[in-house]
Motif scaffolding. Sequence first.
Motif, PDB file in Angstrom:
ATOM      1  N   ALA A  40     -74.548 -38.306 -10.981  1.00 23.49           N
ATOM      2  CA  ALA A  40     -73.643 -38.636 -12.081  1.00 23.49           C
ATOM      3  C   ALA A  40     -74.075 -39.921 -12.774  1.00 23.49           C
ATOM      4  O   ALA A  40     -74.027 -40.023 -14.019  1.00 23.49           O
ATOM      5  N   LEU A  43     -77.023 -39.135 -15.017  1.00 20.67           N
ATOM      6  CA  LEU A  43     -76.626 -38.404 -16.228  1.00 20.67           C
ATOM      7  C   LEU A  43     -75.901 -39.319 -17.209  1.00 20.67           C
ATOM      8  O   LEU A  43     -76.141 -39.268 -18.433  1.00 20.67           O
ATOM      9  N   VAL A  44     -75.001 -40.134 -16.701  1.00 18.03           N
ATOM     10  CA  VAL A  44     -74.271 -41.048 -17.599  1.00 18.03           C
ATOM     11  C   VAL A  44     -75.229 -42.034 -18.245  1.00 18.03           C
ATOM     12  O   VAL A  44     -75.138 -42.332 -19.459  1.00 18.03           O
ATOM     13  N   ARG A  47     -77.127 -40.290 -20.957  1.00 20.36           N
ATOM     14  CA  ARG A  47     -76.293 -40.046 -22.130  1.00 20.36           C
ATOM     15  C   ARG A  47     -76.123 -41.320 -22.951  1.00 20.36           C
ATOM     16  O   ARG A  47     -76.153 -41.282 -24.181  1.00 20.36           O
ATOM     17  N   TRP A  57     -75.074 -31.060 -22.504  1.00 20.98           N
ATOM     18  CA  TRP A  57     -75.066 -32.219 -21.610  1.00 20.98           C
ATOM     19  C   TRP A  57     -73.722 -32.937 -21.500  1.00 20.98           C
ATOM     20  O   TRP A  57     -73.382 -33.444 -20.399  1.00 20.98           O
ATOM     21  N   THR A  61     -72.368 -33.417 -17.789  1.00 20.15           N
ATOM     22  CA  THR A  61     -72.119 -34.778 -17.269  1.00 20.15           C
ATOM     23  C   THR A  61     -70.692 -34.920 -16.775  1.00 20.15           C
ATOM     24  O   THR A  61     -70.434 -35.509 -15.704  1.00 20.15           O
ATOM     25  N   CYS A  65     -69.573 -35.640 -12.924  1.00 23.24           N
ATOM     26  CA  CYS A  65     -68.751 -36.829 -12.616  1.00 23.24           C
ATOM     27  C   CYS A  65     -67.488 -36.448 -11.841  1.00 23.24           C
ATOM     28  O   CYS A  65     -67.091 -37.143 -10.902  1.00 23.24           O
TER      29      CYS A  65
END
Length: 537
Positions: A40, A43-44, A47, A57, A61, A65
């Motif tokens: 997570a 990915l965050v 982003r 996405w 995401t 999360c």
Amino acid sequence: MSGTGSIVEGGAPSARSRALAVLRVRSRALALGVLPAALAVVLVSARMTGRLAGDPWPAVTLAVCVVAVLVLLVGGVFAAVVLRASPAVTPTVPLPESAAPDLYRLVRDLADRMDVPAPSAIALTPDCDSWLEDRTHAAHRRVGISGGREAEPGAAPVLVIGSPFLWWMRVAELRAVLAPVVAGTGPSAHPDIADARGFVRGLDAAVDVGGRPGLGWIGRPARLLLRLCQEDAAEMERGVAAAASDRAQGVDYGLRIVAQEQVGLAYAGWDRLLTRVALPAWRMGRWPAHLDAGVVSALTELSRRDRLAENFTSRLGERPACDLLERPGVIDEAASLLAARLFHGGPAEAGPDWSPVDWAAYPEEVVDRKWRAEATRLHEALDALAVPAGPGPTLDRVLGYLTDAAGECAAGEALAGRLSGDLAREERSAGAGGADAGAAVARGADAVPLFPLQPPRSGRDLLADHVTAMVCAAAVDSADAAPGLDWLDGPVLLVAGERRADLAPRVLSLVEDGDPEPLRDWLAELGVRPEKPVRLV
């Protein structure tokens, strides 16, 4: 005292490696729990830097999360349970140093000679075994299971000694038997081994917590982790034992071989004393107050009967290990009460319906009462089966009902079934009323008895026991007979001061074949009057 690492490295190199294998299971479980959170974060971050722009996405995401938060929440709860759940602690009799200064000096001397930490405390257990037990868990302090120096973080384990050893063994023998046990404090102090043991104990406690309402899910991952590390944990303990044994080789090794024979003999005598002597008293609501002293009498009697044990009584002139206690009688009484609690489920404290009995009073207060209580139950069962009562509760009534010339013994089967049902109802009633026994716990929600002594008896066995009790009560009332105590066989019938051991086959002839003649001949020989009413309770 240092040297804990050398004990493991020199005595059993595999112990530490197995401990590290157990800890790797814990590390992998932790890594698995934080993996969704790590994903997570990646990915965050992607982003936020614009590297994962556009669909799908944002949804991916968000989903990752949410999963990460749920996994962290569940994992946090599980970890908290493993850390805080109270590991099992054996119920014991605490033995402070003021109650046994000589015993503490003996143990510390052993530890000094083997260059290992001395145990933080000593406790007694009513069993023929000795071991080390860690009582430093914070949960034990919270609920008051342990306190004092042995409960401090990082304290050495508690040395638990089987109380029968103190009464049967001589001081030198006890020293030899305890040497390899005390040597185990060295490996126990090794950080990796202590950490691995704590993890395994926490998982075991978590499995127990999983049995509580609303926490059933805790048990599944705990059992899985236990399965993954059980082989390494078992090998670790073997390695620790091997290391301790190697370290103790130089301490009374020759005497230890002889002392191990005493361990086996003590176990045999203790088991016989509990099942044949103590159990009848416990069922009557009485507990023998000096079981440890009784095991000496039982083993002395065994030595007298068994030629293989003759040489063991020659040791009795040496100093017994119970001399290391300041007040052995008080300690014996506490251990005897704990034995009744563990093996029978008796209350944790004496009371009006749960009182001690001395050996001198055992024949009258236990044996005679047992016979008359069983005779009463036998006649109540006959009443329920509508058997004519005659002039009162006589032995003739029992003989007449069970006599079966055809040998089919249908009457005996009916009476045995009735006795089984009556006894089961009495035990259920006693269990429902014995709130103290059910409330006495060793830890958390553990119930007693932890180690029941006997499996349920068959109806035919119950019938034979009750008929024997009726015969003995009649012999006491109408002949020169008296209740007695045999240290190995329990309640016995004494005629003119001598034990009569020839009653059992005659009772079995009546119960199993419906043939009363052998028993009638035996009664006539002793002068017992079957037609005379027997005094019941």
